[in-house]
Design an enzyme around this catalytic site. Structure first.
Site, PDB file in Angstrom:
ATOM      1  N   LYS A 279      -2.653   7.909  15.186  1.00  9.90           N
ATOM      2  CA  LYS A 279      -3.805   8.950  15.391  1.00  9.90           C
ATOM      3  C   LYS A 279      -4.855   8.897  14.089  1.00  9.90           C
ATOM      4  O   LYS A 279      -5.872   8.867  14.695  1.00  9.90           O
ATOM      5  CB  LYS A 279      -3.163  10.458  15.518  1.00  9.90           C
ATOM      6  CG  LYS A 279      -2.127  10.897  16.206  1.00  9.90           C
ATOM      7  CD  LYS A 279      -1.783  12.314  16.309  1.00  9.90           C
ATOM      8  CE  LYS A 279      -1.214  12.593  14.829  1.00  9.90           C
ATOM      9  NZ  LYS A 279       0.163  12.404  14.623  1.00  9.90           N
TER      10      LYS A 279
ATOM     11  N   ARG B  87      -0.530  21.764  15.955  1.00 16.04           N
ATOM     12  CA  ARG B  87       0.771  20.980  15.895  1.00 16.04           C
ATOM     13  C   ARG B  87       1.782  22.097  16.415  1.00 16.04           C
ATOM     14  O   ARG B  87       3.282  21.604  16.521  1.00 16.04           O
ATOM     15  CB  ARG B  87       1.380  20.809  14.498  1.00 16.04           C
ATOM     16  CG  ARG B  87       1.527  19.360  14.107  1.00 16.04           C
ATOM     17  CD  ARG B  87       1.438  19.256  12.943  1.00 16.04           C
ATOM     18  NE  ARG B  87       1.984  17.695  12.497  1.00 16.04           N
ATOM     19  CZ  ARG B  87       1.480  16.786  11.946  1.00 16.04           C
ATOM     20  NH1 ARG B  87       0.084  16.988  11.791  1.00 16.04           N
ATOM     21  NH2 ARG B  87       1.826  15.792  11.606  1.00 16.04           N
TER      22      ARG B  87
ATOM     23  N   ARG C 205       4.017   1.243   7.267  1.00 15.22           N
ATOM     24  CA  ARG C 205       2.936   2.205   6.511  1.00 15.22           C
ATOM     25  C   ARG C 205       3.232   2.429   5.215  1.00 15.22           C
ATOM     26  O   ARG C 205       2.338   2.332   4.099  1.00 15.22           O
ATOM     27  CB  ARG C 205       2.443   3.290   7.464  1.00 15.22           C
ATOM     28  CG  ARG C 205       1.192   4.146   6.939  1.00 15.22           C
ATOM     29  CD  ARG C 205       0.986   5.140   7.916  1.00 15.22           C
ATOM     30  NE  ARG C 205       1.828   6.305   7.979  1.00 15.22           N
ATOM     31  CZ  ARG C 205       1.528   7.220   8.665  1.00 15.22           C
ATOM     32  NH1 ARG C 205       0.573   7.435   9.616  1.00 15.22           N
ATOM     33  NH2 ARG C 205       2.520   8.116   8.696  1.00 15.22           N
TER      34      ARG C 205
ATOM     35  N   ARG D  26       2.603   7.192   0.646  1.00  9.59           N
ATOM     36  CA  ARG D  26       3.203   8.638   1.137  1.00  9.59           C
ATOM     37  C   ARG D  26       4.702   8.829   0.912  1.00  9.59           C
ATOM     38  O   ARG D  26       5.353   8.073   1.434  1.00  9.59           O
ATOM     39  CB  ARG D  26       2.694   9.008   2.420  1.00  9.59           C
ATOM     40  CG  ARG D  26       1.261   9.147   2.482  1.00  9.59           C
ATOM     41  CD  ARG D  26       1.041   9.618   4.065  1.00  9.59           C
ATOM     42  NE  ARG D  26       1.572  10.372   4.871  1.00  9.59           N
ATOM     43  CZ  ARG D  26       1.423  10.935   5.926  1.00  9.59           C
ATOM     44  NH1 ARG D  26       0.325  10.372   6.615  1.00  9.59           N
ATOM     45  NH2 ARG D  26       2.153  11.526   6.610  1.00  9.59           N
TER      46      ARG D  26
ATOM     47  N   ARG E  22      10.540  14.619  10.948  1.00  2.76           N
ATOM     48  CA  ARG E  22       9.088  14.742  11.396  1.00  2.76           C
ATOM     49  C   ARG E  22       9.206  14.662  12.793  1.00  2.76           C
ATOM     50  O   ARG E  22       8.271  15.219  13.263  1.00  2.76           O
ATOM     51  CB  ARG E  22       8.176  13.810  10.491  1.00  2.76           C
ATOM     52  CG  ARG E  22       7.702  14.188   9.194  1.00  2.76           C
ATOM     53  CD  ARG E  22       7.327  13.200   8.461  1.00  2.76           C
ATOM     54  NE  ARG E  22       6.059  12.691   8.798  1.00  2.76           N
ATOM     55  CZ  ARG E  22       5.546  11.514   8.296  1.00  2.76           C
ATOM     56  NH1 ARG E  22       6.337  10.576   7.334  1.00  2.76           N
ATOM     57  NH2 ARG E  22       4.394  10.914   8.648  1.00  2.76           N
TER      58      ARG E  22
HETATM   59  P1  AMP Z   1       0.120  13.763   8.995  1.00  3.40           P
HETATM   60  O1  AMP Z   1      -0.681  13.143   8.031  1.00  3.40           O
HETATM   61  O2  AMP Z   1      -0.729  14.451  10.061  1.00  3.40           O
HETATM   62  O3  AMP Z   1       1.307  13.086   9.507  1.00  3.40           O
HETATM   63  O4  AMP Z   1       0.512  15.048   8.287  1.00  3.40           O
HETATM   64  C1  AMP Z   1       1.392  14.980   7.065  1.00  3.40           C
HETATM   65  C2  AMP Z   1       2.308  16.151   6.860  1.00  3.40           C
HETATM   66  O5  AMP Z   1       1.370  17.325   6.861  1.00  3.40           O
HETATM   67  C3  AMP Z   1       3.012  16.773   8.138  1.00  3.40           C
HETATM   68  O6  AMP Z   1       4.168  16.095   8.229  1.00  3.40           O
HETATM   69  C4  AMP Z   1       3.116  18.402   7.888  1.00  3.40           C
HETATM   70  O7  AMP Z   1       4.285  18.604   6.747  1.00  3.40           O
HETATM   71  C5  AMP Z   1       1.873  18.581   7.316  1.00  3.40           C
HETATM   72  N1  AMP Z   1       0.825  18.923   8.296  1.00  3.40           N
HETATM   73  C6  AMP Z   1      -0.250  18.357   8.906  1.00  3.40           C
HETATM   74  N2  AMP Z   1      -0.860  18.921   9.833  1.00  3.40           N
HETATM   75  C7  AMP Z   1      -0.177  20.268   9.888  1.00  3.40           C
HETATM   76  C8  AMP Z   1      -0.428  21.042  10.768  1.00  3.40           C
HETATM   77  N3  AMP Z   1      -1.322  21.402  11.858  1.00  3.40           N
HETATM   78  N4  AMP Z   1       0.596  22.172  10.756  1.00  3.40           N
HETATM   79  C9  AMP Z   1       1.761  22.197   9.913  1.00  3.40           C
HETATM   80  N5  AMP Z   1       1.777  21.181   9.045  1.00  3.40           N
HETATM   81  C10 AMP Z   1       1.032  19.938   9.048  1.00  3.40           C
END
Ligand code: AMP
Length: 190
Positions: free
Chosen positions: A14, A89, A128, A134, A146
């Site tokens: 994404k 989400r 990654r 991360r 996740r």
């Molecule tokens: P991502 O970079 O989109 O994979 O997000 C990394 C982490 O940030 C996720 O595993 C969640 O812990 C948190 N996170 C990101 N976006 C959201 C969201 N819309 N709602 C809740 N937690 C989020």
């Protein structure tokens, strides 16, 4: 004006694709994950709160996430097209997003889901982790958590937009350019 949600499990590509789409179409790219990482880096109160959830692969509470997104949209003022990446989400976030856009006389034009198998995404995230720095990418238990959270809480968002006739699927397997071309073909047809 086109407002899109790029949807899919963690590691589906994404972030990479949203960035390319934003650049190519002149959209604003909003990634809640990136916003959280920036807050964490700056050691803000919001960042400190979010970190405890992110580090175990859980969702940050809706009040925090929706508040952060609302602030971001307010800061941006007038924008001509957004690609949302990592938001919404869950259903509550989807409803909040629809309401935030409605107040601006806007709507979500479409949700595009990247279709990728679980083993493939675990491999991609593990790969990654070597460069992303991360912590939530570096531990298979956190990655699996996740994915489980995605299946339980996030996947229903697809059906929410499908009911409105706005959900689309794109094959997420292949190289970055091939997937990008598939996405562009779909966006151009919306
Ligand atoms: P991502 O970079 O989109 O994979 O997000 C990394 C982490 O940030 C996720 O595993 C969640 O812990 C948190 N996170 C990101 N976006 C959201 C969201 N819309 N709602 C809740 N937690 C989020």
């Amino acid at each position: 004006m086109i407002n899109l949600i790029l949807f899919g499990p963690p590691g589906s590509g994404k972030g990479t694709q949203a960035e390319k789409i934003a650049e190519s179409y002149g959209f604003l790219h909003i990634s809640t994950g990136d916003l959280f990482r920036s807050e964490i880096k700056n050691k803000t109160t919001l960042g400190l709160e979010a970190q405890s959830y992110i580090s175990r692969g859980a969702l940050v509470p809706d009040s925090v996430t929706i508040g952060m997104l609302r602030k971001k949209l307010d800061e941006e003022g007038d924008f001509s097209g957004v690609i949302f990446d990592g938001f919404p989400r869950n259903i509550l976030q989807a409803e909040a997003l629809d309401e935030m856009l409605a107040r601006r006389d806007q709507v979500i034009s479409g949700l595009i889901a990247l279709d990728v198998e679980e083993d493939e995404i675990v491999n991609r995230i593990t790969e990654r982790a070597k460069t992303s720095g991360r912590a939530d990418d570096a531990d298979e238990g956190i990655i699996r958590n996740r994915i489980a959270v995605y299946e339980k809480e996030t996947a229903p968002v697809y059906a929410y937009y499908e009911e409105m006739g706005k959900a689309h699927k794109v094959e997420g397997k292949g190289d970055i350019h091939t997937i990008f071309t598939r996405l562009c073909n779909l966006i151009d047809s919306l």
